[in-house]
Design an enzyme around this catalytic site. Structure first.
Site, PDB file in Angstrom:
ATOM      1  N   GLU A 171     -49.810 -12.781 -17.215  1.00  0.00           N
ATOM      2  CA  GLU A 171     -48.488 -13.054 -16.356  1.00  0.00           C
ATOM      3  C   GLU A 171     -47.275 -12.743 -17.364  1.00  0.00           C
ATOM      4  O   GLU A 171     -46.281 -12.193 -16.847  1.00  0.00           O
ATOM      5  CB  GLU A 171     -48.464 -14.503 -15.750  1.00  0.00           C
TER       6      GLU A 171
ATOM      7  N   HIS B  81     -51.024 -15.639 -13.558  1.00  0.00           N
ATOM      8  CA  HIS B  81     -51.510 -14.737 -12.896  1.00  0.00           C
ATOM      9  C   HIS B  81     -52.651 -15.111 -11.721  1.00  0.00           C
ATOM     10  O   HIS B  81     -53.822 -15.034 -12.104  1.00  0.00           O
ATOM     11  CB  HIS B  81     -52.071 -13.559 -13.558  1.00  0.00           C
ATOM     12  N   ASN B  82     -52.298 -15.690 -10.578  1.00  0.00           N
ATOM     13  CA  ASN B  82     -53.258 -16.009  -9.536  1.00  0.00           C
ATOM     14  C   ASN B  82     -52.427 -16.000  -8.278  1.00  0.00           C
ATOM     15  O   ASN B  82     -51.627 -15.872  -7.928  1.00  0.00           O
ATOM     16  CB  ASN B  82     -53.788 -17.465 -10.076  1.00  0.00           C
ATOM     17  N   TRP B  83     -53.516 -16.231  -7.190  1.00  0.00           N
ATOM     18  CA  TRP B  83     -53.230 -16.141  -5.930  1.00  0.00           C
ATOM     19  C   TRP B  83     -52.439 -17.118  -5.272  1.00  0.00           C
ATOM     20  O   TRP B  83     -51.570 -16.963  -4.379  1.00  0.00           O
ATOM     21  CB  TRP B  83     -54.607 -16.192  -5.161  1.00  0.00           C
TER      22      TRP B  83
ATOM     23  N   ARG C 183     -59.054  -5.485  -8.769  1.00  0.00           N
ATOM     24  CA  ARG C 183     -60.433  -5.770  -8.264  1.00  0.00           C
ATOM     25  C   ARG C 183     -60.451  -5.661  -7.102  1.00  0.00           C
ATOM     26  O   ARG C 183     -61.425  -6.665  -6.354  1.00  0.00           O
ATOM     27  CB  ARG C 183     -60.664  -6.910  -9.121  1.00  0.00           C
TER      28      ARG C 183
ATOM     29  N   LEU D   2     -47.471 -10.620 -19.574  1.00  0.00           N
ATOM     30  CA  LEU D   2     -47.181  -9.136 -19.652  1.00  0.00           C
ATOM     31  C   LEU D   2     -46.729  -8.614 -18.397  1.00  0.00           C
ATOM     32  O   LEU D   2     -45.690  -7.466 -18.518  1.00  0.00           O
ATOM     33  CB  LEU D   2     -48.705  -8.285 -19.875  1.00  0.00           C
TER      34      LEU D   2
ATOM     35  N   SER E  37     -49.627  -7.292  -8.552  1.00  0.00           N
ATOM     36  CA  SER E  37     -50.195  -6.334  -9.649  1.00  0.00           C
ATOM     37  C   SER E  37     -50.240  -5.010  -9.452  1.00  0.00           C
ATOM     38  O   SER E  37     -49.192  -4.408  -9.261  1.00  0.00           O
ATOM     39  CB  SER E  37     -51.654  -7.409 -10.153  1.00  0.00           C
TER      40      SER E  37
END
Length: 336
Positions: free
Chosen positions: A283, A315-317, A66, A285, A176
């Site tokens: 995450e 799955h994060n910053w 994104r 996956l 990612s």
């Protein structure tokens, strides 16, 4: 897992995009805009100079699926630029490339009437350097994405000519989507990239179900058609799969930093129940893909990678920023 992702993606979650938000880090007085003409039009990058003023140590920071057209997510969501420049590393953050995988596509991502599986059209037009509308005009729909060409030819040449930056033995890392792209760039351009880092990357794109999972993700992240990027299971698609080109990374002796969280939330990972529901399967996956890549590298006897699997992390910053901070000493030893 793929069924769960298909249910989540219509809610606005991307299989290769960030979940969760760190404290905004943008400081207009820290980095500066660097515009370069490309096959797609004018592309902006953000440059952050090494604390000691050197021009030999350079790393590229790639965004997620994104990716926005105003700033790179690493600058918006993290403070990695400050950590890297303090370690005397120059940072280059390309801006834009939503759902691009930083690849050279076959065609613009346009859809045939009533057919989400078709791709038609041809590249046309470009925006002038520095134009406020330039990023929007090179979004892979009005033009054909040519990100690999930009990152390996046009951008490093401009950085060398205008900034004096070294264009060999650079580093590249990404989260990612950007993680798999970082390995692709290092595999095919070993003179330019001596180091590559992947965090929560999708490193086994030819595994059963992965192409269709990414298809759904790319529709969610900007409405892009994966078939415009590369035909299914052909040479161009396999060329983008780190699992497939792993022997090249071994042969190049590229130093790799490969990481993924466990999918179990840790303190501060997410602030609400929906965040957990979104970030955990994404995450998981990425972890499965990353573990498969590690096994592949092991079977060919590759010893040039460091693998990092924190006990918690989704799955994060926050977790991607933590990985950069852990990676900096290794990166520093293997560039310039």
């Amino acid at each position: 897992m793929l069924v769960s992702l298909a249910m989540l993606l219509p809610l606005g979650v991307s299989v290769a995009g960030p979940v969760g938000t760190a404290n905004a880090a943008f400081d207009p007085n820290f980095g500066y805009d660097f515009w370069v003409e490309s096959d797609m039009g004018g592309i902006k990058s953000r440059i952050f100079r090494a604390a000691d003023g050197n021009r030999n140590r350079v790393v590229y920071a790639l965004d997620g699926m994104r990716a926005r057209n105003d700033l790179n997510g690493w600058e918006i969501e993290t403070n990695v630029a400050r950590a890297l420049t303090a370690a005397n590393i120059n940072v280059v953050m390309p801006v834009g490339g939503e759902s691009s995988f930083y690849a050279d596509w076959n065609a613009p991502s346009t859809w045939g009437p009533g057919d989400l599986g078709s791709s038609t059209g041809s590249s046309n037009g470009s925006s002038g350097l520095g134009s406020s509308d330039a990023a929007a005009d090179v979004d892979g729909k009005a033009n054909t994405y040519r990100w690999e060409t930009f990152l390996t030819q046009q951008l490093p040449r401009a950085l060398a000519e205008r900034e004096g930056f070294r264009s060999t033995r650079n580093g590249v890392f990404g989260l990612s989507m950007g993680g798999s792209a970082a390995l692709t760039l290092a595999a095919y351009y070993p003179r330019q990239f001596s180091f590559a880092g992947s965090y929560s990357g999708f490193l086994n794109n030819s595994a059963p179900g992965m192409r269709e999972a990414l298809r759904v993700a790319m529709v969610s992240a900007g409405g892009f058609n994966i078939d415009a990027m590369a035909p299914p299971w052909g040479p161009q698609w396999l060329r983008m799969d780190p699992f497939v080109f792993a022997p090249m990374l071994k042969a190049n002796n590229t130093r790799l930093w490969i990481a993924s969280g466990s999918g179990l939330p840790g303190p501060g990972d997410v602030s609400d129940a929906l965040g957990v529901v979104q970030a955990v399967p994404l995450e998981a996956l990425a972890l499965a893909n990353t573990r498969a890549f590690e096994v592949r590298m092991g079977t060919i006897g590759a010893g040039n990678a460091h693998y990092d699997y924190p006990a918690t992390g989704v799955h994060n910053w926050k977790n991607w920023e933590d990985q950069v901070n852990r990676m900096i000493p290794d990166l520093s030893r293997n560039i310039g």
